[in-house]
Scaffold this active site. Structure first.
Site, short mmCIF file in Angstrom:
data_model
loop_
_atom_site.label_atom_id
_atom_site.label_comp_id
_atom_site.label_asym_id
_atom_site.label_seq_id
_atom_site.Cartn_x
_atom_site.Cartn_y
_atom_site.Cartn_z
N ALA A 66 -22.34 3.40 0.55
CA ALA A 66 -21.87 2.23 -0.27
C ALA A 66 -22.99 1.24 -0.19
O ALA A 66 -24.08 1.30 0.48
CB ALA A 66 -20.65 1.53 0.85
N GLY A 111 -20.55 6.38 2.53
CA GLY A 111 -19.65 6.43 1.20
C GLY A 111 -20.00 7.87 0.57
O GLY A 111 -19.41 8.15 -0.19
N GLU A 114 -18.24 10.26 2.12
CA GLU A 114 -16.82 10.04 1.73
C GLU A 114 -16.79 10.56 0.40
O GLU A 114 -15.49 11.23 -0.12
CB GLU A 114 -16.47 8.78 1.75
N1 COA Z 1 -27.14 0.36 -0.05
C1 COA Z 1 -28.11 -0.10 -0.59
N2 COA Z 1 -29.37 0.07 -1.10
C2 COA Z 1 -29.83 1.23 -0.44
C3 COA Z 1 -28.98 2.22 0.24
C4 COA Z 1 -27.46 1.61 0.58
N3 COA Z 1 -26.56 2.55 1.36
N4 COA Z 1 -29.59 3.24 0.77
C5 COA Z 1 -30.82 3.10 0.38
N5 COA Z 1 -30.91 1.98 -0.37
C6 COA Z 1 -32.07 1.49 -1.05
C7 COA Z 1 -33.10 0.70 -0.13
O1 COA Z 1 -32.80 -0.50 0.48
C8 COA Z 1 -34.47 0.87 -0.97
O2 COA Z 1 -34.46 -0.24 -1.81
P1 COA Z 1 -35.83 -0.85 -2.23
O3 COA Z 1 -36.78 -0.02 -2.64
O4 COA Z 1 -35.28 -1.90 -3.42
O5 COA Z 1 -36.06 -1.65 -0.81
C9 COA Z 1 -34.28 2.27 -1.73
O6 COA Z 1 -32.98 2.76 -1.59
C10 COA Z 1 -34.83 3.55 -1.07
O7 COA Z 1 -34.39 3.56 0.28
P2 COA Z 1 -35.56 3.63 1.64
O8 COA Z 1 -34.75 2.98 2.64
O9 COA Z 1 -36.74 2.97 1.20
O10 COA Z 1 -35.81 5.40 1.77
P3 COA Z 1 -36.19 6.01 2.99
O11 COA Z 1 -36.40 7.38 2.39
O12 COA Z 1 -37.19 5.38 3.75
O13 COA Z 1 -34.60 6.29 3.65
C11 COA Z 1 -32.45 6.42 4.10
C12 COA Z 1 -33.58 6.99 3.54
C13 COA Z 1 -31.20 7.39 3.61
C14 COA Z 1 -32.45 7.15 5.58
C15 COA Z 1 -32.37 4.97 4.03
O14 COA Z 1 -32.29 4.43 2.78
C16 COA Z 1 -30.97 4.53 4.78
O15 COA Z 1 -30.62 4.62 5.95
N6 COA Z 1 -30.18 4.00 3.74
C17 COA Z 1 -28.60 3.56 4.31
C18 COA Z 1 -27.73 4.63 4.75
C19 COA Z 1 -26.59 4.07 5.33
O16 COA Z 1 -26.41 3.33 6.15
N7 COA Z 1 -25.55 4.29 4.67
C20 COA Z 1 -24.19 3.83 4.67
C21 COA Z 1 -23.91 2.60 4.10
S1 COA Z 1 -22.13 1.90 4.46
#
Ligand code: COA
Length: 260
Positions: A66, A111, A114
Site C-alpha cells: 500500500a 498490499g 495481499e
Molecule cells: N509506498 C510508497 N512508495 C513506495 C513504496 C510503498 N509501499 N515502496 C516503494 N516506494 C517508493 C519509494 O519511496 C521510492 O520512491 P522515491 O524514488 O520517490 O523516493 C521508490 O518507490 C523506489 O523505492 P526504493 O525504496 O528506493 O527502492 P529499493 O530498491 O531501495 O527498496 C523495497 C525496495 C521494496 C525494499 C523498499 O521500497 C521498501 O521497503 N518498500 C516498502 C515496503 C513495505 O513496507 N510495504 C508495505 C506497505 S504497508
C-alpha cells in the site's frame, strides 16, 4: 509519475492487467485500487476474456505494498476506509468468475502480497521477494493479509511473516505454499502465458464451477461444501461444454469449448 495506474492488454482470451506505477514500485494508492477494481469488473463482464494475468510494471516489483506516503496522512477513520477499499478489491479478485494468475515479477510486499493472495494461482520469478512488512511501519496488514495468509500457509508461517516482517525469497514462499510455482525470472512471462493460455482453452463454466466450489468450501463446513459441489457438478450436465468434452474424449479428438 505514470499517468495511468493500471494498464490492460488482451492476448487472445487472456487479459493482462498491469499495475503501472513503476517509479513507486507499483505501490497501491487509492486511485490505483479503484483502477484495479474497474479493470477486474471489466474483465469479469467480458465473455471474450477467459483468464486474467495480473502483474506489475518495471523490472523490480509486482507491488511493493500500500502507498506509504498516502497512508502517512490518514486519520483513523480514513485508515479504516482505506482498509475496506483494499479488502473490496482483493475480494473481487478472489471472487472473479474466471481464473486470475498473479505473475509475481519482483517485490510482493504488504498490499502486494495481499493482492497476489487474492489471485487463484501465483507464479513467481526466482528473484521475487514476498512478505508482510507492515509491522516495521507500526501497522498491521489491512487488505486481508492476516486472513488469507493464515488460510494459505497456516498459523506458524503467518505469525512469523506478520510478526517479524522480514521478506522471504520465492523458493521459501513455494515451500510454504504461498506461491504455486517458481521459475527463472527470464522465463516468467512465457511460463505464465503458457499456463494462462492452457486455462483459457478450458471450459469456462467448469472453471467457474471449480472457483465457486473452492471459494465456498474455504469458508464453510464439509457438509455444506459437499452439497454445494454436488449442485455445481449436476449443473455441468446442463452445459454444451460437458457434452463436447466427454464426446471429444470418446471420439479421441480435442474438445472445443464454447462457454455454453
Ligand atoms: N509506498 C510508497 N512508495 C513506495 C513504496 C510503498 N509501499 N515502496 C516503494 N516506494 C517508493 C519509494 O519511496 C521510492 O520512491 P522515491 O524514488 O520517490 O523516493 C521508490 O518507490 C523506489 O523505492 P526504493 O525504496 O528506493 O527502492 P529499493 O530498491 O531501495 O527498496 C523495497 C525496495 C521494496 C525494499 C523498499 O521500497 C521498501 O521497503 N518498500 C516498502 C515496503 C513495505 O513496507 N510495504 C508495505 C506497505 S504497508
Amino acid at each position: 509519475m505514470s499517468e495511468t495506474p493500471v494498464l490492460t492488454a488482451d492476448r487472445g482470451a487472456v487479459r493482462v492487467v498491469t499495475v503501472n506505477r513503476p517509479d513507486k514500485l507499483n505501490a497501491l494508492n487509492a486511485a490505483t485500487l479503484d483502477a484495479l477494481l474497474a479493470a477486474f469488473e471489466a474483465a469479469a463482464a467480458d465473455p471474450a476474456v477467459r483468464c486474467v494475468v495480473l502483474t506489475g510494471a518495471g523490472p523490480k516489483a509486482f507491488v511493493a505494498g500500500a502507498d506509504i506516503a498516502e497512508m502517512n496522512g490518514l486519520s483513523a477513520v480514513q485508515g479504516r476506509d482505506f482498509s475496506l477499499r483494499g479488502q473490496k478489491l482483493m475480494r473481487r479478485v478472489e471472487k472473479m468468475p474466471k481464473p486470475v494468475i498473479g505473475m509475481i515479477n519482483g517485490f510482493a510486499l504488504g498490499g502486494g502480497l495481499e493482492l497476489a493472495m487474492g489471485c487463484h494461482l501465483r507464479i513467481a520469478a526466482d528473484t521475487a521477494k514476498v512478505g508482510q512488512p507492515e509491522i516495521n511501519l507500526g501497522l498491521i496488514p489491512g487488505f486481508g493479509g492476516t486472513q488469507r495468509l493464515l488460510r494459505l500457509a497456516g498459523r506458524a508461517a503467518t505469525l512469523e511473516l506478520c510478526l517479524v516482517g522480514a521478506p522471504i525469497d520465492a523458493a521459501r514462499a513455494r515451500e510454504l505454499g504461498i506461491v504455486n510455482r517458481v521459475v527463472p525470472a527470464a522465463d516468467l512471462e512465457a511460463e505464465t502465458m503458457k499456463l494462462a493460455e492452457q486455462i483459457a482453452n478450458a471450459a469456462p463454466l467448469a472453471l467457474r464451477g471449480v472457483l465457486d466450489c473452492i471459494n465456498v468450501g474455504g469458508e464453510c463446513g464439509i457438509e455444506e461444501g459437499l452439497e454445494y459441489e454436488t449442485a455445481q457438478f449436476g449443473l455441468m450436465f446442463a452445459t454444451q461444454d460437458m457434452r463436447e468434452g466427454t464426446t471429444a474424449f470418446l471420439e479421441r479428438r480435442k474438445p472445443h469449448f464454447s462457454g455454453q
